[in-house]
Design a protein around this motif. Structure first.
Motif, PDB file in Angstrom:
ATOM      1  N   LEU A 136       0.819  -1.215   0.000  1.00  0.00           N
ATOM      2  CA  LEU A 136       0.000   0.000   0.000  1.00  0.00           C
ATOM      3  C   LEU A 136       0.856   1.269   0.000  1.00  0.00           C
ATOM      4  O   LEU A 136       0.318   2.378  -0.013  1.00  0.00           O
ATOM      5  CB  LEU A 136      -0.921  -0.006   1.221  1.00  0.00           C
ATOM      6  N   ASN A 137       2.185   1.097   0.021  1.00  0.00           N
ATOM      7  CA  ASN A 137       3.124   2.225   0.015  1.00  0.00           C
ATOM      8  C   ASN A 137       2.883   3.162   1.206  1.00  0.00           C
ATOM      9  O   ASN A 137       2.885   4.388   1.070  1.00  0.00           O
ATOM     10  CB  ASN A 137       3.033   3.012  -1.298  1.00  0.00           C
ATOM     11  N   LEU A 138       2.673   2.563   2.400  1.00  0.00           N
ATOM     12  CA  LEU A 138       2.376   3.336   3.590  1.00  0.00           C
ATOM     13  C   LEU A 138       3.360   3.078   4.725  1.00  0.00           C
ATOM     14  O   LEU A 138       3.154   3.533   5.849  1.00  0.00           O
ATOM     15  CB  LEU A 138       0.962   2.996   4.092  1.00  0.00           C
ATOM     16  N   PHE A 139       4.446   2.364   4.426  1.00  0.00           N
ATOM     17  CA  PHE A 139       5.317   1.895   5.494  1.00  0.00           C
ATOM     18  C   PHE A 139       6.729   1.700   4.948  1.00  0.00           C
ATOM     19  O   PHE A 139       6.919   1.267   3.809  1.00  0.00           O
ATOM     20  CB  PHE A 139       4.757   0.564   6.015  1.00  0.00           C
ATOM     21  N   ARG A 140       7.701   2.047   5.793  1.00  0.00           N
ATOM     22  CA  ARG A 140       9.086   1.775   5.423  1.00  0.00           C
ATOM     23  C   ARG A 140       9.872   1.407   6.667  1.00  0.00           C
ATOM     24  O   ARG A 140       9.832   2.112   7.680  1.00  0.00           O
ATOM     25  CB  ARG A 140       9.728   2.979   4.732  1.00  0.00           C
ATOM     26  N   MET A 141      10.586   0.287   6.576  1.00  0.00           N
ATOM     27  CA  MET A 141      11.432  -0.151   7.681  1.00  0.00           C
ATOM     28  C   MET A 141      12.817  -0.560   7.200  1.00  0.00           C
ATOM     29  O   MET A 141      13.763  -0.595   7.988  1.00  0.00           O
ATOM     30  CB  MET A 141      10.771  -1.320   8.408  1.00  0.00           C
TER      31      MET A 141
END
Length: 434
Positions: A136-141
């Motif tokens: 969903l292109n809502l998170f980056r880790m």
């Protein structure tokens, strides 16, 4: 169960010699005092130290009772050695609270008290939070180590909004139940954190320490408890209920596959409940905390269970503790999302939190309790994995629980974020031109 306040009395807010001359024998709700000359005789008997040691074994704590015995014997013999007193103080400070007798036959296993099922979830094939959030292109880790460190993460777009919606939903509920909202500091003196029952030294500490000697708070419970240190409250003020939103810092890591991603991270946001009560009020207040947590998660529509935790799962301050675990279908596991504990007078004695009894004006130590209303990001994991939907074209979306819609500007579905560009790792090559 008679236990340990007799020994802990040595630690209270008195000069070190006075601590040695006054001891207390107590149950969780009952205190009697013996005075000068009773150390190691009436108040510190071998039988009571045996009981102390049994409690430590039940709770799987690492305490050196043989050393405590030796130090007490030396002090009984008349050795007024400041170094011995300081060593005894340090050992006693690490002792756990008494344990609720109800838990003594749990055999290191929690008791499931209730199981709440609100959604029909797939037994296999559900996607895990990180996979969904990235899609969903809502998170980056990934690839953040160079500038934010290991176990860091970014939430963007609707996922960041959902975090704030959960917080506002929890606060609205707590305010309706009489909790007063407080804003608390994240940097605390070491003494406050240790008085709350968390060690700041040693290999197993979870506490981040700053160069100044202060520490980063692991939960707002510590700041809330510290706010009331050295205060005498009127009985009419109790039970006093406060809540706070804060960042929580934990120097813990995990290599377990089931705890990958944002399940266990170094910093996260939490809405915390905290209460100061009389001894007679604390058990009922713990039940209220538990019922508040259950109501919060019921309205969110996730599947979860309530556990009564055994002695080995209690932190040092807790007399008893309930945990709530949510089913996380993407991980196919139960994950803890909340807990609440009755710490009786453990923290209050260390922080000198007292109240004046209305019937006779006597000043007594209060009881303290804490509970998690919502903890990000584990609740996000449970929600995203439970409300996921994958279309025929493979496009994922997340339904938003109805109670959170008013805090999401009326949005009911989380879809792919096209506004924030996807990020990729770029290797920078230093120029060699002269």
């Amino acid at each position: 169960m008679k236990l340990l306040a007799n020994v802990r009395r040595l630690l209270k807010h008195q000069p070190m010699m006075e601590r040695l001359m006054t001891t207390t024998t107590s149950q969780a709700h009952d205190t009697t005092t013996t005075t000068r000359g009773s150390v190691g005789k009436a108040a510190l008997t071998s039988e009571q130290l045996n009981e102390l040691e049994h409690n430590i074994e039940l709770r799987h704590h690492r305490n050196n009772v043989p050393l405590i015995r030796q130090l007490i014997e030396k002090l009984q013999e008349g050795a007024n050695n400041v170094e011995l007193l300081s060593q005894l103080e340090d050992e006693l400070q690490q002792l756990p609270n008494a344990t609720n007798p109800r838990l003594l036959n749990y055999n290191n296993e929690p008791r499931e008290l209730a199981n709440y099922k609100h959604r029909t979830l797939p037994e296999q094939g559900a996607k895990e939070f990180s996979e969904l959030a990235r899609a969903l292109n809502l998170f980056r880790m990934d690839h953040l180590g160079n500038f934010t460190g290991h176990k860091s993460y970014y939430l963007t777009g609707q996922l960041a909004m959902l975090e704030q919606a959960i917080i506002q939903y929890a606060l609205q509920t707590l305010r309706s139940q009489g909790f007063k909202l407080m804003s608390v500091p994240d940097i605390l003196p070491r003494e406050v954190i240790e008085a709350c029952g968390m060690r700041t030294e040693g290999e197993r500490t979870q506490v981040y320490k700053l160069d100044t000697g202060a520490c980063l708070s692991g939960t707002s419970e510590m700041a809330l408890a510290g706010y009331f240190a050295n205060q005498v409250l009127e009985e009419q003020q109790l039970p006093l209920k406060v809540a706070a939103v804060s960042r929580c810092y934990r120097a813990e890591t995990s290599g377990l596959q089931e705890e990958k991603g944002i399940y266990r991270v170094h910093q996260f946001t939490k809405v915390e409940m905290f209460s100061i009560t009389t001894p007679e009020q604390s058990e009922a207040t713990l039940e209220q905390f538990k019922d508040t947590e259950i109501a919060l998660f019921k309205r969110l529509g996730i599947n979860f269970r309530l556990l009564d935790m055994p002695p080995c799962e209690l932190g040092a301050p807790a007399y008893q503790k309930y945990d709530i675990e949510a089913w996380m279908p993407g991980r196919q596991m139960w994950g803890e999302i909340s807990s609440c504990s009755n710490c009786t007078d453990y923290q209050a004695k260390r922080l000198n939190v007292k109240y004046k009894r209305a019937s006779d004006g006597r000043v007594l130590h209060a009881h303290t309790l804490n509970g998690t209303a919502t903890a990000i990001p584990r609740l996000l994991i449970a929600l995203i994995e439970s409300y996921q939907s994958v279309g025929s074209a493979g496009n994922a979306s997340i339904a938003i629980p109805e109670v959170l819609v008013p805090f999401m500007n009326g949005e009911r579905t989380i879809t792919r974020n096209k506004r924030i560009p996807e990020t990729k790792l770029v290797k920078f090559i230093k120029s060699t031109t002269s």
